[in-house]
Design a protein around this motif. Structure first.
Motif, PDB file in Angstrom:
ATOM      1  N   GLY A  72       2.030  -9.123  -0.881  1.00 47.59           N
ATOM      2  CA  GLY A  72       0.694  -9.600  -0.539  1.00 47.59           C
ATOM      3  C   GLY A  72       0.701 -11.098  -0.347  1.00 47.59           C
ATOM      4  N   ASN A  73      -0.348 -11.622   0.240  1.00 49.97           N
ATOM      5  CA  ASN A  73      -0.399 -13.066   0.449  1.00 49.97           C
ATOM      6  C   ASN A  73      -1.814 -13.644   0.370  1.00 49.97           C
ATOM      7  OD1 ASN A  73      -1.103 -11.823   2.810  1.00 49.97           O
ATOM      8  ND2 ASN A  73       0.566 -12.695   4.033  1.00 49.97           N
ATOM      9  N   ARG A  74      -2.656 -12.988  -0.397  1.00 47.44           N
ATOM     10  CA  ARG A  74      -3.939 -13.577  -0.767  1.00 47.44           C
ATOM     11  C   ARG A  74      -4.046 -13.448  -2.278  1.00 47.44           C
ATOM     12  NH1 ARG A  74      -6.763 -10.681   4.426  1.00 47.44           N
ATOM     13  NH2 ARG A  74      -6.118 -12.255   5.952  1.00 47.44           N
ATOM     14  N   GLN A 101      -4.536   5.844  -4.071  1.00 53.97           N
ATOM     15  CA  GLN A 101      -4.414   5.440  -5.471  1.00 53.97           C
ATOM     16  C   GLN A 101      -2.995   5.621  -5.989  1.00 53.97           C
ATOM     17  OE1 GLN A 101      -7.451   7.423  -7.740  1.00 53.97           O
ATOM     18  NE2 GLN A 101      -9.115   6.278  -6.792  1.00 53.97           N
ATOM     19  N   GLN A 102      -2.293   6.588  -5.460  1.00 60.32           N
ATOM     20  CA  GLN A 102      -0.887   6.786  -5.792  1.00 60.32           C
ATOM     21  C   GLN A 102      -0.097   6.816  -4.488  1.00 60.32           C
ATOM     22  OE1 GLN A 102      -0.516  10.252  -8.280  1.00 60.32           O
ATOM     23  NE2 GLN A 102      -1.599   9.297  -9.980  1.00 60.32           N
ATOM     24  N   PRO A 103       0.264   5.624  -3.987  1.00 62.56           N
ATOM     25  CA  PRO A 103       0.916   5.556  -2.669  1.00 62.56           C
ATOM     26  C   PRO A 103       2.216   6.338  -2.645  1.00 62.56           C
ATOM     27  CG  PRO A 103       1.107   3.473  -3.838  1.00 62.56           C
ATOM     28  CD  PRO A 103       0.163   4.309  -4.632  1.00 62.56           C
ATOM     29  N   ASP A 104       2.465   6.966  -1.497  1.00 62.69           N
ATOM     30  CA  ASP A 104       3.654   7.809  -1.331  1.00 62.69           C
ATOM     31  C   ASP A 104       4.781   7.043  -0.661  1.00 62.69           C
ATOM     32  OD1 ASP A 104       2.438   7.488   1.064  1.00 62.69           O
ATOM     33  OD2 ASP A 104       2.335   9.612   1.599  1.00 62.69           O
ATOM     34  N   GLY A 105       5.023   5.838  -1.132  1.00 59.05           N
ATOM     35  CA  GLY A 105       6.063   5.012  -0.538  1.00 59.05           C
ATOM     36  C   GLY A 105       5.549   4.023   0.479  1.00 59.05           C
ATOM     37  N   GLY A 106       4.265   4.127   0.833  1.00 55.68           N
ATOM     38  CA  GLY A 106       3.700   3.178   1.774  1.00 55.68           C
ATOM     39  C   GLY A 106       3.420   1.841   1.122  1.00 55.68           C
ATOM     40  N   ALA A 107       3.019   0.881   1.924  1.00 53.42           N
ATOM     41  CA  ALA A 107       2.782  -0.472   1.427  1.00 53.42           C
ATOM     42  C   ALA A 107       1.543  -0.503   0.535  1.00 53.42           C
ATOM     43  CB  ALA A 107       2.611  -1.429   2.596  1.00 53.42           C
ATOM     44  N   ARG A 108       1.655  -1.205  -0.577  1.00 47.02           N
ATOM     45  CA  ARG A 108       0.504  -1.440  -1.438  1.00 47.02           C
ATOM     46  C   ARG A 108      -0.355  -2.540  -0.827  1.00 47.02           C
ATOM     47  NH1 ARG A 108       0.865  -0.363  -7.046  1.00 47.02           N
ATOM     48  NH2 ARG A 108      -1.087  -1.523  -7.181  1.00 47.02           N
ATOM     49  N   LEU A 109      -1.675  -2.359  -0.866  1.00 44.65           N
ATOM     50  CA  LEU A 109      -2.592  -3.319  -0.275  1.00 44.65           C
ATOM     51  C   LEU A 109      -3.316  -4.161  -1.317  1.00 44.65           C
ATOM     52  CD1 LEU A 109      -4.161  -1.034   2.477  1.00 44.65           C
ATOM     53  CD2 LEU A 109      -2.259  -2.630   2.707  1.00 44.65           C
ATOM     54  N   VAL A 110      -3.494  -3.644  -2.520  1.00 41.84           N
ATOM     55  CA  VAL A 110      -4.230  -4.367  -3.558  1.00 41.84           C
ATOM     56  C   VAL A 110      -3.511  -4.206  -4.895  1.00 41.84           C
ATOM     57  CG1 VAL A 110      -6.491  -4.221  -2.431  1.00 41.84           C
ATOM     58  CG2 VAL A 110      -5.744  -2.352  -3.922  1.00 41.84           C
ATOM     59  N   TRP A 111      -3.633  -5.246  -5.732  1.00 43.98           N
ATOM     60  CA  TRP A 111      -3.009  -5.256  -7.052  1.00 43.98           C
ATOM     61  C   TRP A 111      -3.917  -5.963  -8.039  1.00 43.98           C
ATOM     62  CZ3 TRP A 111       2.172  -3.480  -7.650  1.00 43.98           C
ATOM     63  CH2 TRP A 111       2.879  -3.282  -6.452  1.00 43.98           C
ATOM     64  N   GLY A 543       9.399  -7.976   3.314  1.00 40.55           N
ATOM     65  CA  GLY A 543       7.944  -7.972   3.392  1.00 40.55           C
ATOM     66  C   GLY A 543       7.328  -9.193   2.747  1.00 40.55           C
ATOM     67  N   ASN A 544       6.026  -9.102   2.485  1.00 39.77           N
ATOM     68  CA  ASN A 544       5.247 -10.235   1.969  1.00 39.77           C
ATOM     69  C   ASN A 544       5.477 -10.403   0.469  1.00 39.77           C
ATOM     70  OD1 ASN A 544       3.091  -8.692   4.125  1.00 39.77           O
ATOM     71  ND2 ASN A 544       3.663 -10.811   4.531  1.00 39.77           N
ATOM     72  N   GLU A 545       6.654 -10.903   0.125  1.00 35.97           N
ATOM     73  CA  GLU A 545       7.008 -11.054  -1.287  1.00 35.97           C
ATOM     74  C   GLU A 545       6.135 -12.109  -1.971  1.00 35.97           C
ATOM     75  OE1 GLU A 545      11.221 -11.311  -2.170  1.00 35.97           O
ATOM     76  OE2 GLU A 545      11.692 -10.578  -0.154  1.00 35.97           O
ATOM     77  N   VAL A 546       5.901 -11.890  -3.248  1.00 32.13           N
ATOM     78  CA  VAL A 546       5.168 -12.846  -4.085  1.00 32.13           C
ATOM     79  C   VAL A 546       6.143 -13.420  -5.100  1.00 32.13           C
ATOM     80  CG1 VAL A 546       3.281 -13.140  -5.730  1.00 32.13           C
ATOM     81  CG2 VAL A 546       2.998 -11.611  -3.769  1.00 32.13           C
ATOM     82  N   ARG A 547       6.202 -14.744  -5.161  1.00 31.40           N
ATOM     83  CA  ARG A 547       7.136 -15.423  -6.055  1.00 31.40           C
ATOM     84  C   ARG A 547       6.376 -16.308  -7.042  1.00 31.40           C
ATOM     85  NH1 ARG A 547      12.398 -15.737  -3.689  1.00 31.40           N
ATOM     86  NH2 ARG A 547      12.798 -13.665  -2.830  1.00 31.40           N
ATOM     87  N   LEU A 548       6.825 -16.277  -8.293  1.00 28.71           N
ATOM     88  CA  LEU A 548       6.264 -17.163  -9.305  1.00 28.71           C
ATOM     89  C   LEU A 548       7.297 -18.216  -9.655  1.00 28.71           C
ATOM     90  CD1 LEU A 548       4.002 -16.244 -12.256  1.00 28.71           C
ATOM     91  CD2 LEU A 548       5.724 -18.001 -12.527  1.00 28.71           C
TER      92      LEU A 548
END
Length: 659
Positions: A72-74, A101-111, A543-548
């Motif tokens: 994600g990137n927001r 709610q339980q994605p089947d391997g697709g991209a997650r949109l919200v966290w 993909g849109n990796e999130v890094r801390l």
């Protein structure tokens, strides 16, 4: 527990002390330790250990592919369960799409990621996306609501942070009936939908929501909400949509307040600058230091930005042009490469006199690249403003602005660059004024690579990254060739130097940004998303990796302060409060924000102030965001990086004992 006195002067002490139970969320996993004793002597300052370094700790925080595989990137940061640690909400770029709610391997949109202590004693994120923040109005056992941004504030004054969850409803796509929603927090980070209010826009109204900010425009102790929207139809029209002010009722409900606050714009009226703007961001902050917040709209499409000055009672005057916020004032379109192409087939037009040959390929229909009578108008000669960040960068006690803009070489000099707007407002003048020192003077220019350069300013966030008492700034640069996040460290002479390499904080195609002390060790960490558009897909192949990026120091000391309003005359989350610290010969100003910028940026509501090598602050002043401008002053406050809490009307500070 020992209860020790603290030297305190109350400038206004008519408020009754609030009880501890009323101020701590019902699900808070914290205890309040001893009352904080002042230092026995005046604070002393030594030289801080030089050097600041960040380490990519995404793996230990479980953001990487060995853990939660967050994409994600927001990015929005807020303490959702009241345990003293900032949590994280992530949205992917999408529209009109619900997530399983339980994605089947697709991209997650919200966290919804909660900051928890692991078995090893280290902090990490736990996925609690099912806690109601993304529930569908009317219910769904299979999908989360299509949602694209979130900002947080305590709208019902019960001691926890509630949510505005914004939905970008693209009118060119199928309507799946999801709308923006207000959700109420039970204190543990679990959310329920508030009753329908104007926040939803009505079930029939489809709104491309891009931005929102919680604020208290009339200082009645109840949070209001200012919301921005994009074009009516992106790519087909220049018309934006009316930004909306929603007035809080203090119980989770809102009423429409746009017209009553004199914020109404029109569908057309471009030449008179009365038109709705296509907003990519909104911001609220007190620019004239009168205690009441101004409202700002960051406009896309090289249209003028908007600045509304508050009269102190929640009515506004348009000071966009008078303040200098509207744009940099350069309206010379003749070096626009598309205009040069147009001139190749319209050489007889007087506007083309002296115009050079284009540096781009004009194609088979060069006249179609330029909108004559539109693209040559002053209202189309400003910036593509994605985010306006507000804070005191210059150290003079006034809140400055930084506009993050996307600009391309072909657009010419009329298109605005990202830059600092220095606050020159005079107290009591009734006006907001800015100067533009220029990137050559400040050192804040974004890098330009090659002749066909792009400046990709999407987002900006300020914070004292090295705890030296000087505000620094990070600019998320987008998905154009050779774009990386720019980390601007402020020098002692007020100039800025890009320290992305020196801080080990070089993040390519940065798209998504937040700054917070995630591990509560007294220094600021940085979390960043990544774009995969255009050339960036070759860098971020997963993909849109999130890094801390965790701040490793060594650096100076800091004061961490959580504010609790009384919940009657002041909103409980203290959004809009101004904190002034005097330490080591510096005066440092911070304001508690309720969200801003491109798709709902929000940093921690805990105030962080670096104090260099000082063991404490000489003076801490809090101006609460109520109609009276209630002010409290504390002296000789220790600054050891531990979390303190200030409660409106109470004559002491508390030390928060984190678990």
């Amino acid at each position: 527990m020992r209860q020790l006195p603290l030297a305190l002067v109350l400038f206004a002490s008519c408020l009754k002390p609030a009880s501890e139970s009323a101020l701590v969320g019902t699900g808070a996993a914290i205890t309040i330790d001893d009352k904080v004793a002042p230092l026995s002597e005046a604070p002393t300052c030594a030289a801080a250990t030089p050097g600041t370094l960040f380490a990519d700790t995404s793996e230990s925080w479980r953001l990487d592919d060995q853990g939660l595989k967050v994409r994600g990137n927001r990015l929005t940061v807020a303490d959702l369960d009241g345990d003293g640690y900032p949590d994280l909400v992530v949205h992917a770029v999408s529209s009109n799409v619900r997530q399983l709610q339980q994605p089947d391997g697709g991209a997650r949109l919200v966290w919804q990621l909660m900051n928890r202590k692991g078995p090893d004693g280290l902090r990490h994120f736990v996925d609690e996306t099912g806690n109601g923040l993304f529930q569908v109005r009317g219910g769904s056992d299979t999908h989360y609501r299509a949602a694209h941004l979130a900002v947080f504030g305590d709208v019902d004054n019960d001691g926890d942070l509630d949510a505005f969850s914004g939905t970008y409803d693209d009118p060119s796509k199928a309507d799946i009936t999801d709308r923006s929603e207000l959700l109420l927090n039970d204190g543990t980070g679990r959310f329920t939908l508030a009753p329908p209010t104007p926040v939803r826009g009505g079930s029939a109204e489809r709104l491309p929501t891009t931005s929102a900010t919680f604020t208290d425009v009339d200082r009645d102790g109840r949070l209001d909400l200012f919301v921005g929207y994009f074009y009516e139809y992106y790519g087909r029209t220049y018309q934006g949509l009316q930004a909306q002010l929603l007035l809080g009722q203090g119980t989770g409900g809102f009423t429409s307040g746009t017209a009553g606050a004199a914020l109404t714009t029109t569908r057309d009226g471009f030449e008179a600058y009365t038109n709705h703007r296509p907003a990519y961001g909104v911001t609220s902050c007190d620019l004239d230091d009168d205690g009441a917040p101004e409202l700002l709209v960051s406009a896309y499409g090289r249209q003028r930005n908007l600045l509304y000055r508050n009269d102190g009672r929640g009515r506004f005057t348009d000071q966009s042009e008078a303040s200098g916020f509207f744009g940099d004032g350069n309206v010379d379109f003749t070096d626009n490469e598309n205009f040069k192409c147009w001139c190749t087939v319209n050489q007889q037009d007087p506007k083309c006199a002296g115009v050079g040959r284009p540096r781009i390929g004009c194609g088979a229909n060069p006249g179609n690249l330029w909108g004559d009578g539109i693209d040559d108008q002053p209202w189309r000669s400003n910036g593509n403003t994605f985010t306006t960040w507000c804070g005191d960068l210059t150290g003079d006690g006034k809140l400055d602005l930084y506009s993050a803009e996307i600009r391309h070489f072909w657009a010419g000099s009329a298109s605005d660059s990202s830059e600092l707007l220095k606050n020159e407002s005079q107290a009591g003048s009734g006006a907001v004024r800015f100067s533009r020192p220029g990137n050559q003077t400040t050192g804040m220019g974004l890098p330009r690579v090659g002749a066909s350069w792009n400046e990709g300013g999407l987002m900006a966030a300020g914070g004292d990254l090295d705890n030296d008492g000087l505000q620094d700034l990070i600019v998320a640069a987008s998905d154009y060739p050779d774009q990386v996040g720019v980390v601007l460290q402020q020098q002692s002479d007020g100039r800025f130097v890009d320290k992305a390499d020196g801080f080990n904080l070089k993040h390519a195609c940065m798209s998504g940004l937040a700054i917070a002390d995630f591990d509560r060790d007294g220094d600021l960490d940085v979390i960043a998303g990544a774009s995969t558009a255009r050339d960036c897909s070759g860098i971020w192949k997963k993909g849109n990796e999130v890094r801390l990026y965790e701040n490793q120091g060594p650096a100076g000391k800091s004061l961490l302060l959580r504010l609790k309003g009384n919940g009657t005359t002041t909103n409980r989350s203290a959004i809009g409060a101004r904190v002034t610290v005097k330490a080591g010969g510096k005066t440092i100003v911070r304001e508690v924000g309720g969200g801003y910028g491109h798709f709902g940026m929000q940093n921690d509501t805990v105030v962080h102030v670096g104090v260099g090598g000082c063991n404490g602050v000489d003076e801490l002043t809090i101006r609460w965001p109520d109609a009276m401008g209630t002010t409290q002053r504390f002296e000789r406050v220790p600054a050891d990086g531990t979390l303190l809490e200030a409660r409106q009307g109470e004559a002491m500070l508390y030390r928060v004992k984190l678990k």
